[in-house]
Design a protein around this motif. Structure first.
Motif, PDB file in Angstrom:
ATOM      1  N   ALA A   1      21.354  85.527 100.326  1.00  0.00           N
ATOM      2  CA  ALA A   1      22.084  84.859 101.272  1.00  0.00           C
ATOM      3  C   ALA A   1      23.273  84.110 100.479  1.00  0.00           C
ATOM      4  N   VAL A   2      24.362  84.010 100.954  1.00  0.00           N
ATOM      5  CA  VAL A   2      25.442  83.487 100.259  1.00  0.00           C
ATOM      6  C   VAL A   2      25.403  81.818 100.049  1.00  0.00           C
TER       7      VAL A   2
ATOM      8  N   ASP B   1      29.479  78.416  92.315  1.00  0.00           N
ATOM      9  CA  ASP B   1      29.555  79.708  93.231  1.00  0.00           C
ATOM     10  C   ASP B   1      30.536  80.451  92.552  1.00  0.00           C
ATOM     11  N   VAL B   2      30.778  81.886  92.587  1.00  0.00           N
ATOM     12  CA  VAL B   2      31.633  82.590  92.355  1.00  0.00           C
ATOM     13  C   VAL B   2      32.221  83.165  93.437  1.00  0.00           C
TER      14      VAL B   2
ATOM     15  N   ALA C   1      35.858  94.325  92.557  1.00  0.00           N
ATOM     16  CA  ALA C   1      36.756  93.107  92.617  1.00  0.00           C
ATOM     17  C   ALA C   1      36.524  92.162  91.581  1.00  0.00           C
ATOM     18  N   LYS C   2      37.795  91.649  91.124  1.00  0.00           N
ATOM     19  CA  LYS C   2      37.729  90.539  90.224  1.00  0.00           C
ATOM     20  C   LYS C   2      37.299  89.204  90.752  1.00  0.00           C
ATOM     21  N   VAL C   3      36.533  88.285  90.447  1.00  0.00           N
ATOM     22  CA  VAL C   3      36.057  87.133  91.121  1.00  0.00           C
ATOM     23  C   VAL C   3      36.517  85.937  89.997  1.00  0.00           C
ATOM     24  N   GLU C   4      36.709  84.740  90.656  1.00  0.00           N
ATOM     25  CA  GLU C   4      36.926  83.689  89.861  1.00  0.00           C
ATOM     26  C   GLU C   4      36.154  82.600  90.183  1.00  0.00           C
ATOM     27  N   LEU C   5      35.823  81.723  89.302  1.00  0.00           N
ATOM     28  CA  LEU C   5      34.812  80.749  89.220  1.00  0.00           C
ATOM     29  C   LEU C   5      35.243  79.580  90.044  1.00  0.00           C
ATOM     30  N   ALA C   6      34.495  78.927  91.064  1.00  0.00           N
ATOM     31  CA  ALA C   6      35.043  77.832  91.865  1.00  0.00           C
ATOM     32  C   ALA C   6      34.729  76.717  91.123  1.00  0.00           C
TER      33      ALA C   6
ATOM     34  N   ILE D   1      24.240  80.243  88.717  1.00  0.00           N
ATOM     35  CA  ILE D   1      25.316  80.891  89.407  1.00  0.00           C
ATOM     36  C   ILE D   1      24.754  81.436  90.825  1.00  0.00           C
ATOM     37  N   LYS D   2      25.639  81.003  91.879  1.00  0.00           N
ATOM     38  CA  LYS D   2      25.160  81.058  93.173  1.00  0.00           C
ATOM     39  C   LYS D   2      25.825  82.505  93.697  1.00  0.00           C
ATOM     40  N   MET D   3      25.189  83.162  94.679  1.00  0.00           N
ATOM     41  CA  MET D   3      25.808  84.374  95.373  1.00  0.00           C
ATOM     42  C   MET D   3      27.167  83.887  95.919  1.00  0.00           C
ATOM     43  N   PRO D   4      28.043  84.841  95.711  1.00  0.00           N
ATOM     44  CA  PRO D   4      29.514  84.330  96.039  1.00  0.00           C
ATOM     45  C   PRO D   4      29.531  84.705  97.445  1.00  0.00           C
TER      46      PRO D   4
END
Length: 434
Positions: free
Chosen positions: A69-70, A88-89, A99-104, A6-9
């Motif tokens: 970093a993103v 990435d998220v 915040a609710k986040v979604e998976l790319a 998982i990467k920094m969103p």
């Protein structure tokens, strides 16, 4: 088994990095889909990152307080199956925390063996043990009895030495005659006898400054180092204003908020800025440009459980006193419970700082960079005032206001504050248009 990275969103337009403020997991922890893994912060808005998969945490890519970093790897999760993936998220730009986040979209990558590097500690604080402080004093518990022979104890008692302060180099830390001699030779002072229950404290704690507290520290350093402040203090008689406020609160409608002194001050600010627009401005000292604003966006310094934030009442020039009070109450509540959106915490053109009942007599508020003025409100106190024939009790409040002396001259600062004083002391003028 496979490995999921998982990467920094991307937490907002134009944001290239974010600060990691909290881990909710550690290596070895099982996670389920949608479980919150971490929280990151940028521009005083916190975004929570959930897990898009089920598995076991293998590795954490940063410590709390680190800037990431993103697109940089944030953590790795071991998942069932024979293929790994990397993702990435994605986060919405509204950043209403949490915040609710979604998976790319996932893209398959070659499966990797689970060989995580050593886990970094996720704690924000560390305690330096007493034995590691200067001169490595043996800071034992008050009730602890150091190891020493009866002869050594007798010598220590005669010399007035507390054996808990002596480092023993013998087996199991036993204090020898040589240890005692060395301690006395260093010039040790006899330990005074203290009352039962009193003991010296030698522990030291280091606390890493992270999250909102670090943002506040950076903001204060910037403002203090780049803005030459001038602070002007003036007494204001708010007796009539308090009488008016009490009358208006007594007759308010059920849907109207209770009025504090701040809405009156905000409306007085709007009228004064109409006459002195130079204080409703920001200064870009790198470019050498002052930007004056027609809109009056008033920041209100607000204390929250996480630290100081500045929610912004936008277009105060277009709001009635009741509307100002309602918006002020809404924003203060949102700031305190952490639901304020990013745009509600930025964009002010002038700021009010108020400590309420704790306001003291005088304060020296620091300007909210890059603004050029801040108005500080001190507490209201009943004081005797001479009216020409006798002393009468009046309600007095000090205004402590700071200005950027590069942009606002002392004379202009005084005129600005005196105009506010006149409006607050004759509150009917606040409601007169023109």
């Amino acid at each position: 088994m496979g490995e999921f990275v998982i990467k920094m969103p991307d937490v907002g337009e134009g944001v290239a990095e974010a600060e990691l403020v909290e881990w909710h997991v550690k290596p070895g922890d099982p996670v389920r889909e949608d479980m919150i893994l971490a929280a990151v912060m940028t521009d005083k808005a916190t975004v929570e990152i959930p897990s898009p998969v089920e598995g076991v945490v293998l590795w954490l890519g940063a410590d709390v307080g680190d800037t990431v970093a993103v697109k940089a790897p944030l953590l790795r999760i071991q998942v069932a199956g024979d293929r790994g993936s990397e993702a990435d998220v994605a986060s919405s730009a509204t950043s209403e925390p949490p915040a609710k986040v979604e998976l790319a979209k996932e893209k398959p990558v070659e499966a990797k063996p689970a060989a995580p590097p050593p886990a970094r500690p996720a704690t924000e604080t560390k305690v330096i043990q007493p034995e590691k402080i200067a001169e490595r004093l043996a800071a034992r518990e008050p009730a602890e009895r150091p190891l020493a022979s009866p002869a050594v104890r007798l010598r220590a008692q005669e010399a007035g030495v507390d054996l808990r302060q002596v480092i023993g180099k013998g087996p199991a830390g036993r204090i020898t005659h040589e240890d005692l001699d060395q301690f006395i030779a260093r010039g040790a002072q006899p330990v005074a006898v203290v009352a039962p229950g009193l003991a010296r404290k030698t522990d030291i704690e280091e606390i890493k400054v992270t999250g909102l507290r670090r943002r506040i520290a950076e903001k204060m350093r910037l403002a203090s180092s780049r803005i030459p402040h001038i602070t002007y203090v003036e007494e204001v008689d708010v007796t009539d204003l308090e009488d008016l406020r009490g009358t208006m609160n007594a007759g308010r409608k059920p849907d109207q908020p209770k009025l504090t002194i701040l809405p009156f001050l905000m409306r007085a600010l709007v009228k004064t800025i109409g006459e002195q627009p130079g204080v409703n401005a920001t200064f870009d000292d790198d470019a050498g440009v002052v930007t004056r604003y027609g809109a009056v966006h008033i920041g209100i310094a607000t204390q929250t459980p996480s630290g100081l934030t500045v929610p912004v009442v936008r277009h105060a020039e277009a709001r009635s006193i009741w509307d100002v009070a309602a918006e002020l109450a809404r924003l203060a509540e949102a700031a305190r419970n952490g639901t304020a959106a990013r745009e509600e915490l930025s964009g002010s053109t002038i700021t009010i700082s108020s400590l309420g009942a704790l306001g003291g007599i005088v304060t020296t508020p620091i300007i909210n960079h890059p603004e050029v003025a801040i108005v500080g409100v001190n507490k209201i106190m009943t004081r005797p005032v001479w009216d020409g024939t006798q002393f009468i009790p009046r309600k007095i409040m000090n205004l402590s206001s700071s200005f950027d002396h590069r942009i606002v001259d002392g004379w202009d600062a005084a005129v600005f504050v005196q105009r506010i004083k006149a409006l607050l002391e004759t509150p009917a003028l606040i409601f007169i248009e023109g």
